[in-house]
Write an enzyme that holds these catalytic residues in place. Structure first.
Site, PDB file in Angstrom:
ATOM      1  CG  ASN A  17      -0.547  -0.816  -9.219  1.00 39.85           C
ATOM      2  OD1 ASN A  17      -1.269  -0.600  -8.591  1.00 39.85           O
ATOM      3  ND2 ASN A  17       0.169   0.340  -9.708  1.00 39.85           N
ATOM      4  CB  CYS A  33       1.033   3.064  -6.520  1.00 36.16           C
ATOM      5  SG  CYS A  33       2.862   3.565  -6.521  1.00 36.16           S
ATOM      6  CD  GLU A  70      -1.374   3.325  -9.312  1.00 36.41           C
ATOM      7  OE1 GLU A  70      -0.534   3.875 -10.020  1.00 36.41           O
ATOM      8  OE2 GLU A  70      -0.960   2.683  -8.464  1.00 36.41           O
TER       9      GLU A  70
END
Length: 748
Positions: free
Chosen positions: A413, A415, A417
């Site tokens: 995704n 970011c 994570e």
């Protein structure tokens, strides 16, 4: 946090003089307000008490608009709550179910006005500027901070089955958030309780090598960004520049022009002006266009080959990293010639990669031969200059993914994570929130029971998000509900260990972090198992690691097995070490204990302080600031867990395919007034810029300790001249320097 003694140090006369200088006949109230804030904020570097005063001034502005300037906050919060909900529903800003599904008088009695004081100025300003509901015609603020927390709680509790459950959980969620023990991600805060409650943080979409599907991806990215979601997309499937397109007897223009369309799309879709459009494109390092890709963030060159807002990342694999270590050859291919590389990982990728090399050397497919370190070096140089590309790792992500049976993870995704598997008709999303670690300190002891209780409530909250969600695309609802992935993280780790007077690189700090992570994992999994009994198991459960009783902590050995290439040309001593551990069948905990050294941690790793201070008074001051730290350390009574029992429980079913994560918490950490995620500070004094403006950030823990030692007034200018670092300031004691190392000063 501030005492009357702190307030007595404020020079009111100087503030009044600053304001009077800027007064003139006919000046508007708003201008006076700005002058007051400016006067206070310019002094925040001298003493954080001025930040608290600026916060109070800003609160009065919010109260005036939200309450109409008639009531005191304590009275207005409760008496006007129903009017606020009713007015916002009438204006089309909130879901009418908030009126129909709740006992609003009961909820109003639960509001705690004094919790507005938990916010710092920067956090409150961000709330006011971006989060609090406003009248779209006048721009007036309709929502005071405690109403905001309750509105978010009500929106998420809507999916509870009975009126009693809805009221109960709205109250529980409100207290958890308003106390800032847990804060959900920005989309949840933006949209919960509204008419279009898109609450998910991030999505991964597919990106096929087909023109009609490429533009379908563009549409998906635009729609998801419209409703405040960030998007990750894999570029590796797209054929390379000059690849033959037989259907039109032409050649491909490569990946950059198509990614440029994505870049312009997220630039145009600004999420209502509250948040910039955002997306991340990743590429595997064997793609022929990889050099063009990593150069797209440069500040010079052809604008058509550069991205303004689209983030980029290299999706690295172990085969590439081994060849970098050994200064080995690396071959670049066109995915049209080597399509199996896209979905392969681990040893299978290495086998497929070798097949492609043989085809290339026999002249059957297009390729380019380079040194692996040449590519890696240029990528690192671009990261140093521009901050991108980022780096994520395909093999461990896929090997440790509990839902491997649903397909290969082709990117992360936005970011980086969350583990998401998506196709065009099934798009997974991540639904995030984070615990605020300093809120679990009591008398310098970590409150494990409170921590576990909040984890349980937070997991229920995040599971509710999936069902309370508005899905902008049918594919997102399908993918999200099949796996029900959530991500509970934390923030404020650096803030917490500073309060405990622990250096970030001490073994004791690491042990505490390790136990926090273990506690989160165990309690989150256990809670998800309990939710499965109440609500049902997620649809993709059968065939998952969970169905086999395999927990996340068990997957490290599998990673080591997959990474052991003892017969490979590029084997390293590290790989030999891994193979030895696999052969000896040593479990995860023993491996960590041996190589991290947790077994060797002394009971009390606090430093002797008296020999490093200039005076006995300074020694007493720091000991006083520790508040009995040595007699009440947070690691003497660590919780223990029965993992074997949990393995048996998960075989019966679990509600969520993923439960925990480590999110960056960029904006919500500002709201919480704490440090981001598990990261150390980059400086003790710095400015931060986001869509709401530019803000001064000051490490209040450091200033408090320096004031207790009587050093702040003397050395403040030196700290500023050192750009927020203190390691070269001789007058500062070593223990303070150890506690307040910045990210660039930590020995890794």
């Amino acid at each position: 946090d501030w005492t009357m003694e702190d307030l007595n140090e404020i020079n009111i006369d100087e503030i009044m003089e600053d304001i009077e200088i800027n007064l003139f006949d006919g000046i508007e109230t708003a201008a006076i307000f700005q002058h007051i804030l400016h006067s206070l904020l310019t002094r925040a570097i001298d003493d954080p008490i001025y930040n608290a005063m600026a916060r109070n001034v800003l609160l009065q502005r919010i109260y005036k608009q939200a309450f109409g300037g008639v009531y005191s906050p304590k009275k207005a919060y409760k008496e006007l709550f129903i009017d606020y909900i009713d007015n916002a529903v009438e204006l089309g800003l909130l879901d009418e179910k908030l009126l129909a599904y709740y006992d609003l008088e009961m909820l109003a009695l639960e509001l705690v006005p004094k919790r507005d004081q938990l916010l710092k100025f920067n956090g409150l300003y961000n709330l006011m500027d971006r989060y609090l509901i406003k009248d779209l015609d006048t721009g007036n603020i309709l929502e005071a901070p405690q109403w905001f927390w309750m509105r978010v709680a009500m929106g998420v509790a809507l999916v509870e089955k009975t009126p009693e459950d809805r009221n109960h959980w709205a109250i529980e969620f409100y207290h958890m958030m308003s106390s800032m023990e847990f804060i959900p991600s920005t989309p949840t805060l933006f949209n919960s309780g509204t008419r279009f409650p898109q609450l998910s943080s991030c999505f991964v979409v597919d990106f096929e090598d087909d023109l009609s599907k490429i533009f379908e991806t563009v549409k998906q990215v635009g729609m998801l960004n419209k409703h405040a979601g960030g998007v990750g997309l894999p570029a590796t499937k797209l054929r390379a520049k000059d690849s033959i397109i037989r259907s039109i007897q032409g050649k491909s223009s490569g990946i950059i022009p198509f990614l440029k369309i994505i870049d312009e799309t997220i630039t145009a879709v600004s999420q209502g002006g509250r948040r910039r459009g955002s997306a991340l494109a990743s590429l595997e390092p064997w793609h022929l266009d990889v050099f063009d890709f990593i150069r797209t963030k440069r500040k010079w060159g052809d604008d058509s080959q550069r991205f303004k807002n689209l983030k980029i990342a290299l999706f690295l694999n172990d085969e590439f990293m081994r060849r970098v270590e050994e200064n080995g050859d690396w071959y670049l291919f066109d995915p049209a010639d080597c399509p199996k590389l896209v979905s392969a990982y681990g040893k299978k990728f290495s086998r497929e990669y070798s097949k492609c090399i043989r085809k290339a050397l026999s002249g059957k497919i297009r390729h380019k031969k380079i040194k692996a370190v040449e590519l890696f070096k240029e990528a690192i140089e671009n990261t140093i200059q521009t901050g991108e590309p980022w780096y994520t790792f395909k093999d461990p992500i896929n090997i440790r993914h509990p839902n491997k049976h649903t397909g290969t993870i082709l990117t992360t995704n936005l970011c980086t994570e969350q583990l998401l598997v998506s196709t065009y008709d099934s798009i997974e999303s991540c639904n995030l929130g984070s615990l605020v670690l300093p809120k679990f300190l009591s008398n310098n002891t970590f409150d494990w029971e409170k921590f576990k209780a909040v984890i349980r409530k937070a997991i229920r909250f995040l599971d509710n998000v999936i069902d309370a969600n508005y899905y902008a695309l049918p594919a997102v609802e399908k993918g999200t509900k099949q796996s029900r992935k959530i991500g509970l993280g934390f923030m404020g780790y650096q803030d917490m260990i500073e309060k405990l007077k622990l250096p970030v690189d001490s073994k004791t700090a690491f042990q505490l972090l390790d136990k926090i992570g273990e506690t989160m994992s165990y309690v989150a999994i256990e809670t998800s198992v309990e939710l499965a009994k109440e609500r049902g198991t997620y649809p993709n459960f059968e065939g998952s690691d969970w169905s086999k009783g395999i927990l996340p902590i068990d997957t490290l050995e599998g990673l080591f097995r997959e990474r052991s290439f003892t017969n490979d040309k590029y084997a390293t001593p590290y790989n030999d070490m891994i193979q030895n551990y696999v052969d000896e069948n040593i479990d995860y905990k023993k491996l960590v204990d041996k190589y991290v050294g947790l077994n060797d941690i002394p009971e009390d790793d606090t430093r002797a302080i008296s020999s490093h201070f200039e005076s006995k008074e300074q020694t007493n001051a720091l000991q006083s600031s520790q508040n009995g730290h040595k007699s009440a350390t947070p690691w003497h009574t660590l919780p223990t867990f029965n993992w074997e029992e949990l393995r048996e429980k998960v075989k019966q079913g679990i509600r969520n395919a993923c439960q925990t994560t480590l999110a960056p918490t960029a904006t919500i950490s500002i709201i919480a007034g704490t440090s981001q995620s598990f990261e150390p500070y980059y400086a003790l004094v710095y400015s931060r810029t986001n869509i709401a403006g530019r803000f001064l950030e000051v490490n209040e823990n450091f200033i408090r300790d320096m004031k207790r030692l009587g050093l702040w007034d003397k050395l403040r200018e030196d700290v500023l001249l050192q750009q927020g670092s203190i390691q070269d300031i001789k007058e500062i004691p070593k223990e303070i320097k150890d506690i307040y190392k910045t990210a660039y000063e930590i020995d890794t």
